[in-house]
Write a protein that holds these residues in place. Structure first.
Motif, short mmCIF file in Angstrom:
data_model
loop_
_atom_site.label_atom_id
_atom_site.label_comp_id
_atom_site.label_asym_id
_atom_site.label_seq_id
_atom_site.Cartn_x
_atom_site.Cartn_y
_atom_site.Cartn_z
N PHE A 108 0.82 -1.22 0.00
CA PHE A 108 0.00 0.00 0.00
C PHE A 108 0.85 1.27 0.00
CE2 PHE A 108 -3.01 -3.18 1.42
CZ PHE A 108 -4.18 -2.80 0.78
N GLU A 109 2.11 1.16 -0.44
CA GLU A 109 2.94 2.37 -0.56
C GLU A 109 2.27 3.38 -1.49
OE1 GLU A 109 6.90 1.44 -1.78
OE2 GLU A 109 7.62 1.09 0.26
N GLY A 110 2.27 4.64 -1.06
CA GLY A 110 1.65 5.70 -1.83
C GLY A 110 0.17 5.87 -1.57
N GLN A 111 -0.41 4.99 -0.77
CA GLN A 111 -1.83 5.07 -0.48
C GLN A 111 -2.06 5.53 0.95
OE1 GLN A 111 -4.23 1.72 -1.83
NE2 GLN A 111 -2.52 0.96 -3.07
N THR A 112 -3.26 6.00 1.18
CA THR A 112 -3.64 6.48 2.51
C THR A 112 -4.50 5.42 3.20
OG1 THR A 112 -3.62 8.79 1.78
CG2 THR A 112 -4.85 8.28 3.80
N ILE A 113 -4.12 5.06 4.43
CA ILE A 113 -4.87 4.08 5.20
C ILE A 113 -5.11 4.65 6.60
CG2 ILE A 113 -3.84 2.15 3.92
CD1 ILE A 113 -2.15 1.59 6.42
N GLU A 114 -5.89 3.94 7.38
CA GLU A 114 -6.18 4.38 8.74
C GLU A 114 -5.22 3.72 9.73
OE1 GLU A 114 -10.25 3.34 9.35
OE2 GLU A 114 -11.01 5.19 8.43
N GLU A 128 -5.60 9.21 9.75
CA GLU A 128 -5.23 8.77 8.41
C GLU A 128 -3.79 9.14 8.13
OE1 GLU A 128 -7.96 10.38 5.60
OE2 GLU A 128 -9.46 8.82 5.97
N THR A 130 -0.52 8.59 5.00
CA THR A 130 -0.10 8.11 3.69
C THR A 130 1.26 7.41 3.83
OG1 THR A 130 -1.26 9.93 2.59
CG2 THR A 130 0.43 8.76 1.32
N SER A 134 7.52 1.93 2.95
CA SER A 134 7.01 0.83 3.78
C SER A 134 8.01 0.36 4.84
CB SER A 134 6.63 -0.36 2.90
OG SER A 134 7.80 -0.94 2.33
N PHE A 168 -5.55 -2.20 7.38
CA PHE A 168 -5.45 -2.40 5.94
C PHE A 168 -6.81 -2.79 5.37
CE2 PHE A 168 -1.25 -3.47 7.67
CZ PHE A 168 -0.45 -2.60 6.93
N GLU A 172 -6.03 -9.08 -1.04
CA GLU A 172 -6.25 -9.43 -2.45
C GLU A 172 -6.39 -10.94 -2.58
OE1 GLU A 172 -6.68 -7.26 -4.76
OE2 GLU A 172 -6.22 -5.50 -3.53
#
Length: 499
Positions: A108-114, A128, A130, A134, A168, A172
């Motif tokens: 999830f590099e580059g993405q925003t998660i909680e 939150e 970003t 990693s 997360f 997948e």
């Protein structure tokens, strides 16, 4: 032709054909059947699984989750157990990247998660962030290498390290929970078969251990060096493969199996942690021959968890006749003491204690004994067991004599002195006079085997001796000398060397 098929790690060409691709077939743990292991002395094992597979005509992806973390992918064999189905294997893949926090941060590099962050009052704040970096580098979790600490942006500010517990999104479909083997198979028709999977894996080992209990000296036959001892043999096997095996059929192969030098195509992780000893099982072990080796089968299915070490009893006898030998090898004992060598100076030297027994049926044994450590215990006058020495044996066929050095005698010592040394190069000879003194402080007599080495020259001849030496080899003689209780014996002999 109906033949079992081998699975290789390359793509077999199927160019120009049209195929129907089915959904992936995942082999469920409950469908894998009873695993089987053959563990080798060299720290590896053959792992075998059987499971049902239903294939459609065309191309099929089959995934097997539950492989070890130390699979040797180029050793994999997948076949129809009955040898009736004709298939083509297009691809094999092995993935050993099970999901972890570090891997998900990488995904999830580059993405925003909680992130869940404690508020200091017993509550939880949801913030939150970003994922800028990693922290997952080269298969190592963050913090184990330089520049591997995660970088997270929160409210426009960059911080090193996680601000809290990451939350997360859903996994997948191709996310792995454990090491997985997968294949692309081509079938000419819809078929059902019982598949057999076999492969080599590192991280598995076994060894044998033997415990011999000798009676107290007071219970032995007076004047005899022989006694009846109890012998208990264990096999210990250890699993560091990264995978547990439940209810496995286990075999142990004893012998030196040759293996080629490993190819440097992938890193094989070696784990060396040892878990606590598992409870001893009541099980028997049977032995059989395989090629030039011996194969030992554990009688009942056994669960062997990852990181576990387990023992199984495989030999027990309460009527093994063993003999205690005293050996004085004066020349070698002198070198062993690190002094000026056997030809100069006089000092007390140790008499070795040896334990000897026959691996024969009439002696309560008569089985192929795998290599391992033999430990000797002796009862003291109070009946308590005391450890009195150990050594290792090699793989020993039945009918062989086992003789082990277990330590030096405390109350029996010897001295070896060359009292005369005359050399004549003209006559091409050396005349030596040798004196050996044995002293026994025990209150019982002992028999000492005096060993002399007469090598170094082309020929030798004992001219005179106070004892009878028996020739053991081209350069070694031995005499058996009884030393009385609290007494001593002096041996003198003359030897001539010629060349």
């Amino acid at each position: 032709m109906n033949t079992p098929f081998l699975l290789v790690a390359c793509i077999l060409a199927c160019v120009g054909t049209t195929s129907v691709f089915s959904e992936a077939v995942d082999i469920d743990v409950d469908d894998q059947g009873q695993p089987a292991l053959t563990i080798y002395n060299g720290g590896y094992a053959v792992v075998r699984h059987t499971f049902p597979v239903n294939l459609m005509a065309g191309e099929n992806e089959v995934r097997f989750a539950g492989a070890t973390a130390q699979v040797e992918p180029d050793s994999v064999i997948l076949r129809d157990r009955a040898g009736k189905q004709e298939l083509a294997i297009l691809e094999q893949s092995y993935r050993n990247d099970p999901v972890s926090q570090a891997r998900l941060l990488e995904a999830f590099e580059g993405q925003t998660i909680e992130f869940l962050e404690p508020d200091g009052n017993g509550g939880i704040n949801v913030i939150e962030g970003t994922i800028i970096r990693s922290g997952f580098v080269g298969g190592q979790a963050y913090g184990l290498q330089r520049n591997t600490i995660p970088i997270i942006e929160v409210d426009g500010k960059v911080r090193f390290g996680l601000p809290g517990t990451p939350m997360f999104p859903s996994l997948e479909d191709d996310t792995l929970l454990e090491p997985t083997l997968s294949w692309m198979l081509r079938s000419n028709a819809d078929v059902s078969m019982e598949a057999e999977l076999a492969y080599l894996s590192g991280g598995m080992m076994w060894e044998a251990d033997y415990n011999l209990v000798m009676p107290a000296e007071d219970d032995a036959t007076p004047g005899s060096s022989k006694s009846i001892v109890d012998m208990l043999g264990w096999v210990t096997f250890q699993n560091n493969t990264g995978q547990s095996f439940h209810g496995a059929n286990i075999k142990l192969l004893a012998g030196e199996v040759n293996r080629a030098e490993p190819k440097v195509l992938y890193e094989r992780v070696r784990r060396h942690s040892v878990a606590a000893m598992a409870d001893t099982m009541e099980a028997n072990v049977t032995s059989d021959s395989l090629d030039e080796y011996h194969l030992y089968s554990i009688a009942r299915p056994t669960t062997l968890r990852d990181g576990e070490q387990k023992q199984v009893e495989f030999v027990r006898s309460e009527r093994v006749e063993a003999e205690t030998l005293f050996v004085f090898d004066g020349a070698r004992a002198g070198y062993k003491q690190g002094g000026s060598g056997p030809q100069y100076g006089v000092q007390a030297q140790p008499v070795w204690v040896m334990r000897e027994f026959e691996n024969a049926e009439e002696n309560g044994l008569g089985i192929a004994l795998p290599a391992g450590t033999v430990r000797f215990y002796q009862e003291d006058k109070d009946g308590a067991l005391q450890f009195v020495g150990e050594n290792r044996i090699d793989h020993t066929p039945k009918g062989e004599t086992i003789r082990l050095y277990t330590g030096d005698a405390f109350d029996v010592v010897g001295e070896r002195t060359i009292t005369n040394n005359e050399r004549s190069d003209r006559l091409k000879r050396v005349d030596q006079a040798i004196r050996v003194e044995l002293r026994n402080a025990k209150d019982t007599p002992v028999t000492v085997r005096v060993v002399e080495h007469l090598g170094g020259y082309r020929n030798w001849d004992i001219l005179a001796s106070s004892v009878d030496f028996e020739k053991q080899s081209a350069s070694k003689v031995e005499a058996r000398v009884e030393v009385p209780a609290e007494g001593e014996v002096v041996i003198e002999y003359e030897v001539r060397f010629t060349w």
